[in-house]
Design an enzyme around this catalytic site. Structure first.
Site, PDB file in Angstrom:
ATOM      1  N   TYR A 164       1.611   9.035 -14.235  1.00 50.63           N
ATOM      2  CA  TYR A 164       0.521   8.319 -13.650  1.00 50.63           C
ATOM      3  C   TYR A 164       0.784   7.812 -12.286  1.00 50.63           C
ATOM      4  CZ  TYR A 164      -2.754   4.237 -13.873  1.00 50.63           C
ATOM      5  OH  TYR A 164      -3.913   3.214 -13.762  1.00 50.63           O
ATOM      6  N   LYS A 168      -0.801   8.300  -8.770  1.00 51.78           N
ATOM      7  CA  LYS A 168      -1.752   7.058  -8.009  1.00 51.78           C
ATOM      8  C   LYS A 168      -1.039   7.081  -6.670  1.00 51.78           C
ATOM      9  CE  LYS A 168      -4.465   5.564 -11.126  1.00 51.78           C
ATOM     10  NZ  LYS A 168      -6.039   5.821 -10.751  1.00 51.78           N
TER      11      LYS A 168
HETATM   12  P1  NAI Z   1     -11.232   2.279 -18.872  1.00 45.63           P
HETATM   13  O1  NAI Z   1     -10.544   3.084 -19.576  1.00 45.63           O
HETATM   14  O2  NAI Z   1     -11.776   1.032 -19.363  1.00 45.63           O
HETATM   15  O3  NAI Z   1     -12.253   3.245 -17.853  1.00 45.63           O
HETATM   16  C1  NAI Z   1     -12.013   4.546 -17.432  1.00 45.63           C
HETATM   17  C2  NAI Z   1     -13.507   5.177 -17.741  1.00 45.63           C
HETATM   18  O4  NAI Z   1     -13.281   6.500 -16.929  1.00 45.63           O
HETATM   19  C3  NAI Z   1     -13.832   5.490 -18.988  1.00 45.63           C
HETATM   20  O5  NAI Z   1     -14.995   5.242 -19.175  1.00 45.63           O
HETATM   21  C4  NAI Z   1     -13.501   6.976 -19.207  1.00 45.63           C
HETATM   22  O6  NAI Z   1     -14.369   7.514 -20.130  1.00 45.63           O
HETATM   23  C5  NAI Z   1     -13.561   7.377 -18.001  1.00 45.63           C
HETATM   24  N1  NAI Z   1     -12.949   8.916 -17.838  1.00 45.63           N
HETATM   25  C6  NAI Z   1     -11.637   9.106 -18.186  1.00 45.63           C
HETATM   26  N2  NAI Z   1     -11.595  10.341 -17.842  1.00 45.63           N
HETATM   27  C7  NAI Z   1     -12.738  10.779 -17.281  1.00 45.63           C
HETATM   28  C8  NAI Z   1     -12.936  12.175 -16.753  1.00 45.63           C
HETATM   29  N3  NAI Z   1     -12.033  13.214 -16.765  1.00 45.63           N
HETATM   30  N4  NAI Z   1     -14.042  12.561 -16.240  1.00 45.63           N
HETATM   31  C9  NAI Z   1     -15.019  11.272 -16.051  1.00 45.63           C
HETATM   32  N5  NAI Z   1     -14.734  10.089 -16.605  1.00 45.63           N
HETATM   33  C10 NAI Z   1     -13.454   9.784 -17.226  1.00 45.63           C
HETATM   34  O7  NAI Z   1     -10.069   1.996 -17.551  1.00 45.63           O
HETATM   35  P2  NAI Z   1      -9.994   0.685 -16.279  1.00 45.63           P
HETATM   36  O8  NAI Z   1      -8.992  -0.290 -16.670  1.00 45.63           O
HETATM   37  O9  NAI Z   1     -11.311   0.268 -16.152  1.00 45.63           O
HETATM   38  O10 NAI Z   1      -9.724   1.774 -15.093  1.00 45.63           O
HETATM   39  C11 NAI Z   1     -10.281   2.333 -14.091  1.00 45.63           C
HETATM   40  C12 NAI Z   1      -9.319   2.720 -13.154  1.00 45.63           C
HETATM   41  O11 NAI Z   1      -8.677   1.837 -12.434  1.00 45.63           O
HETATM   42  C13 NAI Z   1      -8.386   4.048 -13.362  1.00 45.63           C
HETATM   43  O12 NAI Z   1      -8.453   4.955 -12.467  1.00 45.63           O
HETATM   44  C14 NAI Z   1      -7.080   3.249 -13.772  1.00 45.63           C
HETATM   45  O13 NAI Z   1      -6.149   3.974 -13.726  1.00 45.63           O
HETATM   46  C15 NAI Z   1      -7.237   2.292 -12.551  1.00 45.63           C
HETATM   47  N6  NAI Z   1      -6.359   0.834 -12.483  1.00 45.63           N
HETATM   48  C16 NAI Z   1      -6.709   0.287 -13.690  1.00 45.63           C
HETATM   49  C17 NAI Z   1      -5.774  -0.914 -13.921  1.00 45.63           C
HETATM   50  C18 NAI Z   1      -6.278  -2.151 -14.636  1.00 45.63           C
HETATM   51  O14 NAI Z   1      -5.491  -3.158 -14.805  1.00 45.63           O
HETATM   52  N7  NAI Z   1      -7.314  -1.944 -15.638  1.00 45.63           N
HETATM   53  C19 NAI Z   1      -4.627  -1.221 -13.052  1.00 45.63           C
HETATM   54  C20 NAI Z   1      -4.434  -0.224 -12.167  1.00 45.63           C
HETATM   55  C21 NAI Z   1      -5.133   0.757 -12.001  1.00 45.63           C
END
Ligand code: NAI
Length: 308
Positions: A164, A168
């Site tokens: 990851y 990133k």
């Molecule tokens: P989440 O798991 O709630 O949402 C991620 C969404 O992406 C999900 O709805 C999932 O179905 C969708 N997804 C996953 N793989 C996919 C694909 N191949 N094609 C299309 N959709 C896909 O996660 P969250 O926390 O909302 O994360 C969003 C972004 O923020 C991610 O890139 C994550 O790495 C990044 N991030 C989040 C942090 C946090 O504190 N929540 C911290 C640092 C980065």
């Protein structure tokens, strides 16, 4: 208080908009006039399975509130299909938010090829693919706003996240180069490293922190970066819980090997200077900023050689 920022006439593609942070980006942009493509594969946090429900529910919510949205269920490495959904439905694409993400956390010595490949595909290839598919349209329009998503894990490293964190930080490199290449066509490309409660962070954060770190604190920052008013490009911002800050490189003034001695012992002799950030540090922003000490030292060597 400034005028309300609106997105009327703008088309936004938000990947992974079925849950968590992406959902809040889609809802906010749509509530302010953007037409939104809600992309979501609908799989698990670990990248397994697929379901149309997540994207459909967000489209439904946007429409109920009087906004415009279209669902797309492709996995993000198929950026061309996702952008086609936007072009078919709305004829343009102004904003791309590369938000989709999964985790396959495991210590490096136990990491499988699949753990590495899935994270590479979703984060790195996914971000590349959507940028690439939207790029020509944005160039022709002479307008684009791209927001990529990094992570503190990528900026600083984090135990159990070799896959990851590699992707990133790769996304930040892509951001910085696309910001340069897009500059003449009014395409701004920025990157965020958010912290927010979501199903992704639910496994690592206590309940009360999850609730306090609402994704709604992050969404306005993404919306600002997605607006034509935002002139910055190539930036990386850390943010969460209403705190937002830009981050930059800092370089030590550095140490110079004595002319004629490029031994490891000579390196040991200048090591304190190499690691000293207190004495006249620099803040390089470009590769051009990066080279002068190297070139300057070549000149010093040449001068020293000419005196022999
Ligand atoms: P989440 O798991 O709630 O949402 C991620 C969404 O992406 C999900 O709805 C999932 O179905 C969708 N997804 C996953 N793989 C996919 C694909 N191949 N094609 C299309 N959709 C896909 O996660 P969250 O926390 O909302 O994360 C969003 C972004 O923020 C991610 O890139 C994550 O790495 C990044 N991030 C989040 C942090 C946090 O504190 N929540 C911290 C640092 C980065």
């Amino acid at each position: 208080m400034s005028d309300k920022l609106r997105y009327d006439g703008k088309v936004a593609v938000v990947s992974g908009a079925g849950n968590g942070l992406g959902k809040t980006y889609a809802l906010l942009l749509a509530s302010r006039g953007a037409k939104v493509v809600v992309n979501d594969l609908g799989g698990s946090t670990h990248g397994e399975g697929a379901d149309t429900k997540a994207a459909d529910a967000v489209v439904e919510e946007i429409k109920k509130a009087g906004g415009e949205a279209t669902a797309n269920y492709d996995s993000v490495e198929h950026g061309d299909k996702i952008i086609k959904t936007a072009l078919d439905a709305y004829g343009r694409v102004d904003i791309v938010i590369n938000n989709a993400g999964i985790l396959r956390d495991v210590a490096f010595h136990k990491m499988t090829q699949k753990d590495w490949d899935l994270i590479y595909t979703v984060h790195m290839v996914g971000t590349y693919s959507l940028c690439k598919a939207a790029w020509e349209t944005m160039r022709k329009q002479k307008y684009g706003r791209i927001i990529n998503v990094a992570s503190a894990a990528g900026l600083y490293g984090n135990f159990g996240q070799a896959n990851y964190s590699a992707m990133k930080l790769g996304i930040l490199g892509l951001t910085k180069t696309l910001a340069r290449e897009g500059a003449s066509k009014n395409i701004k490309v920025n990157c965020i490293a958010p912290l927010a409660g979501s199903r992704m962070t639910a496994t690592v954060m206590p309940e009360e922190m999850l609730e306090a770190l609402r994704p709604e604190f992050v969404a306005p920052v993404v919306a600002y970066l997605a607006h034509e008013q935002c002139e910055d490009s190539g930036q990386i911002l850390e943010l969460g819980a209403g705190w937002i800050a830009a981050l930059r490189w800092q370089r030590a003034k550095g140490g110079f090997l004595p002319f004629g001695d490029s031994s490891p012992e000579a390196v040991a002799g200048v090591w304190d200077a190499v690691m000293n950030f207190d004495d006249e540090p620099e803040y390089p922003e470009t590769t051009q900023d990066s080279f002068p000490p190297v070139m300057g030292n070549l000149e010093r060597y040449k001068e020293a050689a000419s005196k022999l």
